[in-house]
Motif scaffolding. Structure first.
Motif, PDB file in Angstrom:
ATOM      1  N   GLY A  20      59.469 -35.798 -32.197  1.00 49.62           N
ATOM      2  CA  GLY A  20      60.792 -36.378 -32.053  1.00 49.62           C
ATOM      3  C   GLY A  20      61.342 -36.867 -33.374  1.00 49.62           C
ATOM      4  O   GLY A  20      60.643 -36.882 -34.391  1.00 49.62           O
ATOM      5  N   TYR A  57      71.749 -48.141 -27.703  1.00 49.85           N
ATOM      6  CA  TYR A  57      71.070 -46.858 -27.544  1.00 49.85           C
ATOM      7  C   TYR A  57      69.929 -46.679 -28.538  1.00 49.85           C
ATOM      8  O   TYR A  57      69.494 -45.555 -28.791  1.00 49.85           O
ATOM      9  CB  TYR A  57      72.076 -45.708 -27.723  1.00 49.85           C
ATOM     10  CG  TYR A  57      73.050 -45.571 -26.575  1.00 49.85           C
ATOM     11  CD1 TYR A  57      72.681 -44.949 -25.388  1.00 49.85           C
ATOM     12  CD2 TYR A  57      74.343 -46.082 -26.683  1.00 49.85           C
ATOM     13  CE1 TYR A  57      73.566 -44.825 -24.329  1.00 49.85           C
ATOM     14  CE2 TYR A  57      75.237 -45.966 -25.630  1.00 49.85           C
ATOM     15  CZ  TYR A  57      74.851 -45.344 -24.462  1.00 49.85           C
ATOM     16  OH  TYR A  57      75.725 -45.222 -23.410  1.00 49.85           O
ATOM     17  N   LEU A  99      68.217 -43.348 -28.356  1.00 48.68           N
ATOM     18  CA  LEU A  99      67.845 -43.072 -26.962  1.00 48.68           C
ATOM     19  C   LEU A  99      68.953 -42.404 -26.152  1.00 48.68           C
ATOM     20  O   LEU A  99      68.853 -42.319 -24.927  1.00 48.68           O
ATOM     21  CB  LEU A  99      67.446 -44.379 -26.270  1.00 48.68           C
ATOM     22  CG  LEU A  99      66.379 -45.236 -26.955  1.00 48.68           C
ATOM     23  CD1 LEU A  99      66.098 -46.477 -26.114  1.00 48.68           C
ATOM     24  CD2 LEU A  99      65.111 -44.440 -27.188  1.00 48.68           C
ATOM     25  N   GLU A 110      69.826 -39.308 -25.718  1.00 48.07           N
ATOM     26  CA  GLU A 110      69.421 -38.119 -24.953  1.00 48.07           C
ATOM     27  C   GLU A 110      68.247 -38.390 -24.024  1.00 48.07           C
ATOM     28  O   GLU A 110      68.118 -37.752 -22.983  1.00 48.07           O
ATOM     29  CB  GLU A 110      69.070 -36.984 -25.918  1.00 48.07           C
ATOM     30  CG  GLU A 110      70.264 -36.466 -26.717  1.00 48.07           C
ATOM     31  CD  GLU A 110      69.911 -35.258 -27.559  1.00 48.07           C
ATOM     32  OE1 GLU A 110      68.763 -34.771 -27.460  1.00 48.07           O
ATOM     33  OE2 GLU A 110      70.783 -34.801 -28.322  1.00 48.07           O
ATOM     34  N   ASN A 111      67.388 -39.328 -24.408  1.00 49.63           N
ATOM     35  CA  ASN A 111      66.202 -39.604 -23.588  1.00 49.63           C
ATOM     36  C   ASN A 111      65.823 -41.076 -23.743  1.00 49.63           C
ATOM     37  O   ASN A 111      65.338 -41.490 -24.795  1.00 49.63           O
ATOM     38  CB  ASN A 111      65.041 -38.708 -24.015  1.00 49.63           C
ATOM     39  CG  ASN A 111      63.822 -38.864 -23.126  1.00 49.63           C
ATOM     40  OD1 ASN A 111      63.736 -39.771 -22.289  1.00 49.63           O
ATOM     41  ND2 ASN A 111      62.841 -37.984 -23.301  1.00 49.63           N
ATOM     42  N   ARG A 112      66.029 -41.865 -22.714  1.00 51.79           N
ATOM     43  CA  ARG A 112      65.756 -43.301 -22.777  1.00 51.79           C
ATOM     44  C   ARG A 112      64.268 -43.603 -22.920  1.00 51.79           C
ATOM     45  O   ARG A 112      63.885 -44.704 -23.305  1.00 51.79           O
ATOM     46  CB  ARG A 112      66.277 -43.995 -21.514  1.00 51.79           C
ATOM     47  CG  ARG A 112      67.758 -43.912 -21.303  1.00 51.79           C
ATOM     48  CD  ARG A 112      68.537 -44.837 -22.192  1.00 51.79           C
ATOM     49  NE  ARG A 112      68.416 -46.239 -21.814  1.00 51.79           N
ATOM     50  CZ  ARG A 112      69.068 -47.227 -22.422  1.00 51.79           C
ATOM     51  NH1 ARG A 112      69.864 -46.961 -23.444  1.00 51.79           N
ATOM     52  NH2 ARG A 112      68.912 -48.479 -22.034  1.00 51.79           N
ATOM     53  N   ALA A 113      63.409 -42.633 -22.613  1.00 53.92           N
ATOM     54  CA  ALA A 113      61.966 -42.885 -22.624  1.00 53.92           C
ATOM     55  C   ALA A 113      61.289 -42.454 -23.924  1.00 53.92           C
ATOM     56  O   ALA A 113      60.073 -42.599 -24.056  1.00 53.92           O
ATOM     57  CB  ALA A 113      61.309 -42.156 -21.448  1.00 53.92           C
ATOM     58  N   THR A 114      62.061 -41.948 -24.897  1.00 51.68           N
ATOM     59  CA  THR A 114      61.464 -41.401 -26.112  1.00 51.68           C
ATOM     60  C   THR A 114      60.589 -42.417 -26.838  1.00 51.68           C
ATOM     61  O   THR A 114      59.427 -42.141 -27.172  1.00 51.68           O
ATOM     62  CB  THR A 114      62.559 -40.903 -27.077  1.00 51.68           C
ATOM     63  OG1 THR A 114      63.317 -39.872 -26.440  1.00 51.68           O
ATOM     64  CG2 THR A 114      61.939 -40.346 -28.345  1.00 51.68           C
ATOM     65  N   ASN A 166      57.469 -43.358 -24.839  1.00 48.44           N
ATOM     66  CA  ASN A 166      56.455 -42.294 -24.899  1.00 48.44           C
ATOM     67  C   ASN A 166      55.711 -42.316 -26.228  1.00 48.44           C
ATOM     68  O   ASN A 166      54.486 -42.170 -26.271  1.00 48.44           O
ATOM     69  CB  ASN A 166      57.117 -40.930 -24.697  1.00 48.44           C
ATOM     70  CG  ASN A 166      57.664 -40.738 -23.299  1.00 48.44           C
ATOM     71  OD1 ASN A 166      57.265 -41.423 -22.363  1.00 48.44           O
ATOM     72  ND2 ASN A 166      58.593 -39.807 -23.142  1.00 48.44           N
TER      73      ASN A 166
END
Length: 203
Positions: free
Chosen positions: A44, A108, A129, A131-135, A138
């Motif tokens: 990422g 964000y 975040l 595009e993906n709140r969990a990046t 993770n």
């Protein structure tokens, strides 16, 4: 067929290692090569900052580190690339003996800090975040898992025990051992502390 695939994998990493060594670490370790067949543990983009260890928002050693980088976690090491198409990482961060802190989401963005055993901030990773709140979450979980792996491997090495790793993990370790030396310098803590203390004027 499995023997043929195994020989092909060996050949790929042998060529990559030769290129990596001949170029003094400038090529032969792109993202696809480090992934191997099993893939990376995390990939990422984030803004990566090396900190003084004094505080989360302490001075940074290299202004280039304030721009977004491409991060790959493969085993107990983080590889930091200028972009996902780079021929080799700018530097690598070994994962062992650290702790990971997940900070609150602000709009964000979310910050993950990699800290020493004493609680000093070594690196700050700032994720977008949208595009993906969990990046970021993770990434945090992967780091915690791989720090445990790194600690275990260090103990095994000290005891003389071999670690049964895949060829891609073995090659990732070779790359990390060299690129670890390319980490940005840590600013002088003594200078930072002294500059933060207001001068007392004589009465």
């Amino acid at each position: 067929m499995s023997d043929i695939r195994e020989r092909r994998r060996s050949s790929i990493f042998q060529r990559a290692r030769g290129s990596f060594m001949r170029s003094k670490g400038e090529r032969g370790a792109d993202v696809d090569t480090l992934r191997g067949n099993a893939g990376a543990d995390f990939e990422g983009e984030a803004i990566v900052t090396r900190n003084t260890g004094l505080s989360l928002f302490g001075c940074c050693g290299n202004r280039d580190m304030k721009t977004k980088k491409y991060i790959v976690v493969k085993g107990p090491q983080i590889f930091v690339f200028s972009k996902d198409t780079s021929s080799s990482p700018k530097f690598a961060i070994p994962l062992k003996h650290q702790t990971v802190q997940e900070h609150d989401i602000l709009g964000y963005t979310q910050v993950i800090t990699l800290e020493s055993g004493l609680g000093d901030v070594e690196y700050k990773f700032k994720f977008n975040l949208r595009e993906n709140r969990a990046t970021a979450d993770n990434f945090c979980n992967v780091l915690r898992e791989q720090i445990i792996v790194g600690n275990s491997e260090e103990v095994k090495d000290k005891l003389g025990h071999k670690t049964a790793n895949s060829k891609s993990l073995i090659y990732a370790k070779i790359v990390a051992d060299k690129k670890e030396k390319d980490q940005p310098d840590v600013p002088d803590k003594d200078v930072d502390v002294a500059s933060s203390i207001p001068l007392m004027m004589p009465l």
